[in-house]
Design a protein around this motif. Structure first.
Motif, PDB file in Angstrom:
ATOM      1  N   CYS A  90       2.068  10.916 -35.588  1.00 42.55           N
ATOM      2  CA  CYS A  90       0.752  10.715 -36.219  1.00 42.55           C
ATOM      3  C   CYS A  90       0.054  12.072 -36.238  1.00 42.55           C
ATOM      4  CB  CYS A  90      -0.089   9.710 -35.444  1.00 42.55           C
ATOM      5  SG  CYS A  90      -1.800   9.638 -36.069  1.00 42.55           S
ATOM      6  N   CYS A 117      -0.130   3.001 -32.705  1.00 43.76           N
ATOM      7  CA  CYS A 117      -1.524   2.997 -32.235  1.00 43.76           C
ATOM      8  C   CYS A 117      -1.634   2.227 -30.916  1.00 43.76           C
ATOM      9  CB  CYS A 117      -2.435   2.379 -33.278  1.00 43.76           C
ATOM     10  SG  CYS A 117      -2.466   3.318 -34.818  1.00 43.76           S
ATOM     11  N   LYS A 125      -3.153  12.282 -34.238  1.00 42.46           N
ATOM     12  CA  LYS A 125      -2.947  12.379 -32.789  1.00 42.46           C
ATOM     13  C   LYS A 125      -2.571  13.823 -32.407  1.00 42.46           C
ATOM     14  CE  LYS A 125      -0.370  10.355 -29.000  1.00 42.46           C
ATOM     15  NZ  LYS A 125       0.441   9.263 -28.535  1.00 42.46           N
ATOM     16  N   PHE A 165      -2.116   5.241 -38.588  1.00 44.85           N
ATOM     17  CA  PHE A 165      -2.352   3.807 -38.387  1.00 44.85           C
ATOM     18  C   PHE A 165      -1.102   2.948 -38.551  1.00 44.85           C
ATOM     19  CE2 PHE A 165      -7.017   4.598 -38.961  1.00 44.85           C
ATOM     20  CZ  PHE A 165      -7.310   4.274 -37.654  1.00 44.85           C
ATOM     21  N   CYS A 190      -1.294   4.523 -28.156  1.00 43.46           N
ATOM     22  CA  CYS A 190      -1.983   5.819 -28.283  1.00 43.46           C
ATOM     23  C   CYS A 190      -3.205   5.888 -27.374  1.00 43.46           C
ATOM     24  CB  CYS A 190      -2.383   6.033 -29.740  1.00 43.46           C
ATOM     25  SG  CYS A 190      -3.298   7.549 -29.985  1.00 43.46           S
ATOM     26  N   CYS A 211     -10.469   7.576 -32.036  1.00 43.18           N
ATOM     27  CA  CYS A 211      -9.848   7.616 -33.352  1.00 43.18           C
ATOM     28  C   CYS A 211     -10.489   6.595 -34.286  1.00 43.18           C
ATOM     29  CB  CYS A 211      -8.353   7.353 -33.199  1.00 43.18           C
ATOM     30  SG  CYS A 211      -7.528   7.071 -34.741  1.00 43.18           S
TER      31      CYS A 211
HETATM   32  S1  SF4 Z   1      -4.782   5.466 -32.762  1.00 41.51           S
HETATM   33 FE1  SF4 Z   1      -5.285   7.028 -34.269  1.00 41.51          FE
HETATM   34  S2  SF4 Z   1      -4.524   8.940 -33.427  1.00 41.51           S
HETATM   35 FE2  SF4 Z   1      -3.543   7.274 -32.333  1.00 41.51          FE
HETATM   36  S3  SF4 Z   1      -1.628   6.892 -33.416  1.00 41.51           S
HETATM   37 FE3  SF4 Z   1      -3.160   5.489 -34.270  1.00 41.51          FE
HETATM   38  S4  SF4 Z   1      -3.990   6.594 -36.047  1.00 41.51           S
HETATM   39 FE4  SF4 Z   1      -2.931   8.090 -34.762  1.00 41.51          FE
END
Ligand code: SF4
Length: 276
Positions: free
Chosen positions: A14, A246, A17, A241, A249, A255
């Motif tokens: 991602c 996610c 991230k 996403f 994460c 986010c």
């Molecule tokens: S929560 Fe946000 S930063 Fe984390 S993997 Fe999902 S889209 Fe990416």
């Protein structure tokens, strides 16, 4: 650019991230799984590091002491509400002790690390001037390069990341002047909940990659790093996403908040092409 393969993979996992972690260097809540993995590695490293000279394993209690100390330290940084179920402190400690006890009885006695063969840090130059840094866990005196992995389920060798294996083999050649005879993952299976029992998986062995594979990976890593630099120059780190990603994460909360603030832009998912 000097980077590691795990950073490159994280960009393709991602891009947003990657931006949070490596561009903005935002602190994230500590994760119990990470603390567990770090503690297990610390205990094994303490054993093998001294074994280079002593040629004897440490008594089990010493290994467990290192594990407990590191686990306590790592979990102290984890918010209480995250230490539940399979991440409960006592559960993690008991599981780690069980796995280490088995490893020290069944695997460690047959392993003699090579001189300088424990926690081997490397820095590999790529053709266009970028550099790949990283480390592997152990090179033994039979020239088998070993990496310790913790996983919630048994590791499937068919899904192995060949690029990582190529990088390790290349690193071995650079650090020790020759390729490894084979590569091996020692997998500590946590067997969380429905995924089955806690156990040591049989060693997962891989043949040494060819010189052609290594040249191809070097060229392709250069291209991936250029893509990341391009995203950085354009400030184009998109939200991926993907629900499964996610879910794990650590930046979920900030986010989502930012995504709302930016009027919910559509997700952009990017893929890393096969490098080898
Ligand atoms: S929560 Fe946000 S930063 Fe984390 S993997 Fe999902 S889209 Fe990416």
């Amino acid at each position: 650019m000097k980077t590691s393969y795990s950073k490159i993979s994280s960009y393709f996992f991602c891009a947003k991230k990657y931006e949070y972690r490596y561009v903005q260097e935002r602190p994230a809540p500590a994760k119990p799984e990470l603390a567990f993995g770090v503690a297990l590695h610390a205990a094994l490293e303490a054993n093998f590091d001294q074994k280079v000279e002593s040629r004897q394993d440490l008594p089990l209690e010493k290994v467990l002491e290192v594990f407990r100390g590191s686990l306590n330290e790592g979990l102290a940084a984890v918010p209480d509400e995250k230490l539940r179920g399979a991440a409960d402190f006592h559960y993690l400690r008991g599981m780690g002790e069980h796995l280490l006890e088995k490893y020290m009885a069944e695997r460690a006695p047959a392993l003699q690390p090579a001189p300088r063969g424990v926690e081997c840090f490397f820095n590999l130059p790529l053709p266009s001037g970028h550099q790949i840094t990283g480390k592997f866990d152990l090179l033994d005196t039979d020239w088998v390069l070993r990496d310790f992995k913790t996983s919630s389920k048994p590791y499937d060798p068919r899904k192995a990341d060949k690029t990582q294996l190529v990088i390790y083999a290349w690193a071995c050649e650079k650090l020790f002047g020759r390729l490894p005879k084979a590569l091996c993952f020692d997998v500590f299976v946590k067997g969380d909940g429905a995924e089955g029992a806690i156990r040591l998986q049989d060693p997962v062995m891989f043949p040494t990659p060819s010189a052609a594979d290594m040249a191809m990976v070097a060229r392709n890593l250069d291209k991936q790093i250029d893509r990341i630099l391009d995203a950085q120059n354009r400030d184009a780190f998109h939200w991926a996403f993907e629900p499964i990603r996610c879910h794990w994460c650590e930046y979920q909360e900030p986010c989502l908040e930012e995504w709302e603030k930016h009027d919910r832009p559509r997700p952009v998912r990017i893929r890393m092409e096969a490098l080898v």
